[in-house]
Design an enzyme around this catalytic site. Structure first.
Site, short mmCIF file in Angstrom:
data_model
loop_
_atom_site.label_atom_id
_atom_site.label_comp_id
_atom_site.label_asym_id
_atom_site.label_seq_id
_atom_site.Cartn_x
_atom_site.Cartn_y
_atom_site.Cartn_z
N LYS A 9 89.43 45.42 72.18
CA LYS A 9 89.60 46.82 72.60
C LYS A 9 91.00 47.33 71.99
CE LYS A 9 93.17 45.78 75.65
NZ LYS A 9 94.70 46.20 75.55
N PRO A 91 92.79 38.42 66.83
CA PRO A 91 94.17 37.89 66.94
C PRO A 91 94.84 37.86 68.53
CG PRO A 91 94.49 40.11 65.84
CD PRO A 91 92.99 39.99 65.99
N ALA A 94 98.05 40.01 70.97
CA ALA A 94 98.16 41.19 70.04
C ALA A 94 97.61 42.57 70.92
CB ALA A 94 96.96 41.04 69.08
N LEU A 96 94.87 43.38 71.93
CA LEU A 96 93.58 43.58 71.62
C LEU A 96 92.45 43.18 72.74
CD1 LEU A 96 93.57 43.12 67.75
CD2 LEU A 96 93.78 45.28 69.27
N GLY A 97 92.91 42.28 73.82
CA GLY A 97 92.18 41.83 74.71
C GLY A 97 91.16 40.67 74.49
N GLY A 98 91.60 40.10 73.43
CA GLY A 98 90.57 39.16 73.13
C GLY A 98 90.12 38.05 74.26
N GLY A 99 90.88 37.56 74.92
CA GLY A 99 90.84 36.62 75.84
C GLY A 99 90.06 37.25 76.90
N SER A 100 90.35 38.39 77.36
CA SER A 100 89.56 39.14 78.39
C SER A 100 88.22 39.43 78.18
CB SER A 100 90.23 40.43 78.95
OG SER A 100 91.51 40.27 79.25
N SER A 101 88.36 39.74 76.77
CA SER A 101 86.59 40.28 76.08
C SER A 101 85.86 38.74 76.27
CB SER A 101 86.95 40.59 74.85
OG SER A 101 85.55 40.68 74.25
N ASP A 133 91.90 43.28 82.65
CA ASP A 133 91.09 43.84 81.58
C ASP A 133 89.84 43.41 81.45
OD1 ASP A 133 93.60 45.15 80.75
OD2 ASP A 133 94.03 44.14 78.88
O1 C5P Z 1 95.65 40.51 84.68
P1 C5P Z 1 96.32 39.63 83.56
O2 C5P Z 1 96.40 38.22 84.13
O3 C5P Z 1 95.68 39.93 82.46
O4 C5P Z 1 97.96 39.88 83.71
C1 C5P Z 1 98.70 39.48 82.84
C2 C5P Z 1 100.29 39.62 83.36
O5 C5P Z 1 100.35 40.91 82.85
C3 C5P Z 1 100.47 39.75 84.95
O6 C5P Z 1 100.81 38.49 85.46
C4 C5P Z 1 101.51 40.79 84.82
O7 C5P Z 1 102.86 39.96 84.66
C5 C5P Z 1 101.25 41.69 83.64
N1 C5P Z 1 100.53 43.11 84.13
C6 C5P Z 1 101.26 43.94 85.03
N2 C5P Z 1 100.33 45.11 85.32
C7 C5P Z 1 99.13 44.91 84.88
C8 C5P Z 1 98.49 44.28 84.20
C9 C5P Z 1 99.23 43.00 83.78
O8 C5P Z 1 102.25 43.66 85.20
N3 C5P Z 1 98.44 46.34 85.26
#
Ligand code: C5P
Length: 274
Positions: A9, A91, A94, A96-101, A133
């Site tokens: 993304k 990558p 990056a 690009l949200g690869g792990g979330s995807s 994400d």
């Molecule tokens: O939700 P996720 O595990 O992807 O988020 C990773 C880190 O990014 C969180 O621990 C936080 O430090 C930061 N984050 C944030 N606000 C968001 C999304 C992510 O502070 N809306």
């Protein structure tokens, strides 16, 4: 066996609205999937097995694919062993949200393999438990995301557009970028106006995470200036370090990888495909 594409993304804009008491940030962002894909294959097996083409990634329970599998099992009680194979092209570190995807694709795949115990909305709610994400990737590919990113407003697909992705050799960790954000120094933009600008075909590109990312990696600011010499519009995606570039142009430089992509969306009942 189920073989699925797991898309990347970009954030066409990303506005930070405030810091929350749970440590996350309240955001408003227009997310768009692009045709840069990891590949994931899933099959019912006689024992659990997870392999990744990228040996630098953990394949234990910290991998978001494994988190998705464990969550699906906890919620359904369906524990038949599965074999999962991940081929990585997106990558990491990056933006690009690869792990979330990968996690979203795993939830979708398991739901198909095990007789559809969840509807789309329930899958998005499960996704939000894995990461901010993940829910977005269970949308149809264009969405206005608020909350910590997990509140999804599905939008009509934007006009299909070419997008050129440039990834420097170095990455940035998302928590580190958020940590360096100066909340009192953010530009004032109404996120609704940013959103409208994309549908009125006069897009305003803005990402509040550029400033902390450029502070951590000053080379990124220089790279953006270089890219702006070749492309009409350039913006960092998410927490970086990728830039996406709109308009015609190319960029080649040592230690940078580039990908010629375009926006993609999926149909209601089908997963993303080329
Ligand atoms: O939700 P996720 O595990 O992807 O988020 C990773 C880190 O990014 C969180 O621990 C936080 O430090 C930061 N984050 C944030 N606000 C968001 C999304 C992510 O502070 N809306």
């Amino acid at each position: 066996m189920l073989i699925l594409k797991s898309p990347a993304k970009i954030n066409l804009f990303l506005k930070i609205l405030g810091r929350r008491s749970d440590g996350y940030h309240e955001i408003a962002s227009l997310f768009q999937t692009i045709n840069l894909f990891d590949d994931l294959s899933f099959s019912l097996s006689d024992k659990d097995d997870f392999t990744s083409s990228d040996s630098s990634l953990p394949i234990d329970s910290s991998n978001l694919v494994m988190k998705a599998l464990e969550l699906f099992r906890r919620r359904t009680g369906l524990i038949h062993p599965v074999s999962i194979k991940l081929t990585k092209n997106i990558p990491v570190e990056a933006g690009l949200g690869g792990g979330s995807s990968n996690a979203a694709t795993t939830l979708w795949a398991l739901n198909q393999l095990f007789g559809m115990p969840f509807n789309d909305n329930q899958l998005k709610i499960l996704g939000a438990e894995i990461g901010s994400d993940v829910s977005f990737f269970l949308s149809k590919g264009t969405a206005y995301c608020t909350g910590r990113g997990e509140v999804i407003l599905e939008l009509d697909a934007l006009a299909k557009q070419d997008v050129y992705i440039v990834k420097p050799a170095y990455g940035l960790s998302t928590p580190m970028v958020y940590k360096n954000l100066k909340i009192n120094e953010l530009a004032i933009f109404d996120p609704q106006k940013l959103l409208e600008s994309f549908y009125l075909k006069n897009p305003i590109l803005h990402n509040d995470l550029e400033t902390p990312a450029f502070f951590l990696k000053p080379e990124l600011a220089a790279l953006k200036q270089t890219l702006l010499q070749s492309f009409a519009s350039v913006l960092m995606s998410g927490s970086g370090t990728c830039f996406f570039c709109l308009g015609q142009g190319t960029f080649q430089a040592e230690n940078h990888t580039s990908y010629a992509c375009s926006f993609i969306n999926r149909d209601e009942n089908n997963w993303y495909s080329k």
